[in-house]
Design a protein around this motif. Sequence first.
Motif, PDB file in Angstrom:
ATOM      1  N   UNK A  26      -1.161  11.219  -6.869  1.00 36.87           N
ATOM      2  CA  UNK A  26      -2.259  10.694  -6.048  1.00 36.87           C
ATOM      3  C   UNK A  26      -1.745   9.825  -4.899  1.00 36.87           C
ATOM      4  N   UNK A  27      -0.439   9.487  -4.922  1.00 40.40           N
ATOM      5  CA  UNK A  27       0.094   8.647  -3.857  1.00 40.40           C
ATOM      6  C   UNK A  27       1.605   8.660  -3.823  1.00 40.40           C
ATOM      7  N   UNK A  72       4.275  16.903   3.205  1.00 44.22           N
ATOM      8  CA  UNK A  72       3.127  16.065   3.570  1.00 44.22           C
ATOM      9  C   UNK A  72       1.907  16.355   2.701  1.00 44.22           C
ATOM     10  N   UNK A  73       1.892  17.508   2.025  1.00 41.63           N
ATOM     11  CA  UNK A  73       0.759  17.857   1.168  1.00 41.63           C
ATOM     12  C   UNK A  73       1.027  17.569  -0.305  1.00 41.63           C
ATOM     13  N   UNK A  74       1.909  16.607  -0.596  1.00 37.18           N
ATOM     14  CA  UNK A  74       2.269  16.302  -1.983  1.00 37.18           C
ATOM     15  C   UNK A  74       1.103  15.736  -2.784  1.00 37.18           C
ATOM     16  N   UNK A  75       0.207  14.983  -2.128  1.00 38.90           N
ATOM     17  CA  UNK A  75      -0.950  14.426  -2.838  1.00 38.90           C
ATOM     18  C   UNK A  75      -1.820  15.592  -3.313  1.00 38.90           C
ATOM     19  N   UNK A  76      -2.077  15.588  -4.617  1.00 44.05           N
ATOM     20  CA  UNK A  76      -2.834  16.674  -5.216  1.00 44.05           C
ATOM     21  C   UNK A  76      -1.964  17.686  -5.943  1.00 44.05           C
ATOM     22  N   UNK A  91       0.831  -1.207   0.000  1.00 44.40           N
ATOM     23  CA  UNK A  91       0.000   0.000   0.000  1.00 44.40           C
ATOM     24  C   UNK A  91       0.867   1.259   0.000  1.00 44.40           C
ATOM     25  N   UNK A  92       0.323   2.359  -0.481  1.00 48.06           N
ATOM     26  CA  UNK A  92       1.094   3.604  -0.480  1.00 48.06           C
ATOM     27  C   UNK A  92       1.276   4.138   0.944  1.00 48.06           C
TER      28      UNK A  92
END
Length: 195
Positions: free
Chosen positions: A112-113, A95-99, A58-59
């Motif tokens: 997305x992950x 920590x806000x890399x998703x998106x 899992x990611x």
Amino acid sequence: QGRPTSSLAPVADLLQEGRHEGVCAYGSSAVGVEANGIPVYAAVEIVTHQCLATVGVPPLLGRVFTAEEAPASRPGVRVVVVGYDFWQKVFGGASDVVGRSFRTDGDSVTVIGVMPRGFRGLRVDDGVDIIAPFGTVIPSPANRLLASYILGRLRPGVTLEAARAELVTRSPGMVERVVPATLSPAERRHPRGVT
């Protein structure tokens, strides 16, 4: 002539009907990337949607692809999963890399992950920076020819011997279904020899 003539990606779809719990097709390449003003050359694995679920990793952050985002039969949407080291190097471990989005040789893609530290990709000896659906970071149709490998996980209770016996029986018919009819007889011989 040294040119790929067909892709194994459709075979992964056909194998879903058999003794496998998860099957995916994948290949590898490299791509130029610019993120946060940093230009880098990144190792890429191009995948069908079940690859990360099939290996059971899992990611660390976010999620993996859905079937709609990473189909075997058409280009995927513009989302990617990145490797831990790439996340650290290019995004500083934010920590806000998703998106967040970045540019590749093709177009802009959205993260997305993030895979966990130590995950080296599907080709263990190579390492990976970006995991992307077919058609996302390398323009179609050239990316389809990168599907050089198939990975599968057996269903519970299925032995390796039973799966091998099924593949020996089904393989010729599957390859015939995916090899383009437009190839010359000489070109059709090579994919028929794939094991």
